[in-house]
Write an enzyme that holds these catalytic residues in place. Structure first.
Site, PDB file in Angstrom:
ATOM      1  N   ARG A 115      61.061  12.550  25.611  1.00 50.20           N
ATOM      2  CA  ARG A 115      59.689  12.280  25.200  1.00 50.20           C
ATOM      3  C   ARG A 115      58.973  11.580  26.353  1.00 50.20           C
ATOM      4  NH1 ARG A 115      59.963  15.537  21.679  1.00 50.20           N
ATOM      5  NH2 ARG A 115      59.796  15.199  19.409  1.00 50.20           N
TER       6      ARG A 115
ATOM      7  N   GLU B 184      50.310  14.405  25.542  1.00 54.60           N
ATOM      8  CA  GLU B 184      50.422  15.850  25.738  1.00 54.60           C
ATOM      9  C   GLU B 184      49.272  16.557  25.035  1.00 54.60           C
ATOM     10  OE1 GLU B 184      54.310  17.191  24.546  1.00 54.60           O
ATOM     11  OE2 GLU B 184      55.280  16.277  26.289  1.00 54.60           O
TER      12      GLU B 184
ATOM     13  N   HIS C 225      56.464  21.217  28.409  1.00 57.35           N
ATOM     14  CA  HIS C 225      57.240  20.935  27.193  1.00 57.35           C
ATOM     15  C   HIS C 225      57.812  22.223  26.591  1.00 57.35           C
ATOM     16  CE1 HIS C 225      57.692  17.878  23.649  1.00 57.35           C
ATOM     17  NE2 HIS C 225      58.765  18.620  23.817  1.00 57.35           N
TER      18      HIS C 225
END
Length: 311
Positions: free
Chosen positions: A227, A256, A274
């Site tokens: 993360r 994000e 991601h």
């Protein structure tokens, strides 16, 4: 007989709505259902990296299950869920192997200069006179932060590549064959490459800070597939610009999606959006797990994949 009411939380989960509608009365949060509808919701399907706000829970007094489609569930307040008698499930280890593959890929891409080599070739900068030397993976010292299913999968792959593996987590993990470092700082000092594979919560936000980055040092590589909020991004960018950290290979960011301008002039980075766990196979397994959790819940059976804190 009326179907159970299931609320789907985020638009990115829209592709699973038809699957859910085969068994449930499905509502979409992005369609802004009113309080009368929300009051009938028994289960929520949620993307676990997004915060599930108390205000939304307050509007769903009948809620008894939060089924995170994803493996991560850091957006869910587990203490509040327990207080309200709400079970929490997740995708288990559905994408662990794929995330581990991605971590290894990021390591190789950076250390073997694959991304930059591609750019230079395309720019016509390959000459016979100059050939860039890169760093071997063999015998490189790998430190893994967090040793759950992803960390173990990374270690297994790295061992096959003849890397020297160590790890650190706040608690011992019995049965592991790789040595545990004395501390996070010690792990950074002892590593050529450090992979972040820890679960995120408020207790470890930004714990990869300037001190850890300095311990990893000007030849070290930081890889994050966990993360973004685990890393102090401002400190990371400062360390890269100053040459106090050798490089970074990142699949996750805070927030994000990340602003591309933030990275435009940052040296020695490999970045992916991601995508570490985003394979067709992992998503299919997460969908199966979600449906299994929902079916067990409505049948009054034990959940097949509760979050570990509620198992």
């Amino acid at each position: 007989m009326a179907k159970p009411v299931v609320l789907v939380g985020q638009p990115l989960l829209a592709p699973i709505v038809p699957l859910l509608r085969s068994a449930y009365d499905v509502m979409a949060l992005w369609e802004q259902p009113d309080d009368d509808v929300l009051a009938r919701v028994d289960a929520v399907v949620w993307a676990g990296e997004f915060p599930l706000e108390r205000a939304l829970l307050d509007r769903m007094p009948a809620l008894r299950l939060i089924a995170c489609f994803t493996v991560g569930y850091d957006g869910v307040d587990l203490a509040l869920a327990r207080e309200r008698g709400i079970m929490v499930a997740h995708g288990g280890s559905a994408n662990a192997e794929d995330v581990a593959d991605h971590a290894i890929g990021l390591m190789i891409a950076y250390r073997r200069w694959i991304v930059e080599g591609d750019r230079q070739l395309r720019a016509g900068q390959w000459t016979i006179e100059a050939k860039t030397r890169t760093h071997s993976m063999r015998s490189a010292r790998l430190g893994i932060v967090g040793m759950g299913s992803i960390g173990v999968a990374v270690a297994e792959r790295a061992q096959t590549m003849k890397m020297a593996v160590r790890w650190w987590a706040p608690h011992e993990k019995p049965g592991l064959v790789w040595p545990r470092a004395d501390s996070l700082i010690a792990l950074a000092k002892e590593s050529d490459v450090m992979v972040i594979a820890a679960r995120a919560d408020e207790s470890n936000r930004g714990f990869i800070d300037a001190a850890v980055l300095d311990a990893l040092g000007p030849q070290g590589l930081l890889v994050n597939v966990a993360r973004g909020q685990l890393v102090d991004e401002a400190a990371l960018i400062a360390a890269l610009r100053a040459g106090r950290l050798g490089g970074a290979a990142l699949d996750v960011f805070d927030p994000e999606p990340t602003d591309p301008g933030r990275w435009r002039d940052v040296p020695n980075v490999v970045l992916t959006p991601h995508t570490g766990g985003a394979t067709h196979e992992a998503v299919a397994q997460m969908a199966d797990t979600m449906m299994g959790n929902l079916a067990a819940h409505f049948a009054g059976q034990k959940l097949p994949s509760p979050v570990p804190e509620m198992a």
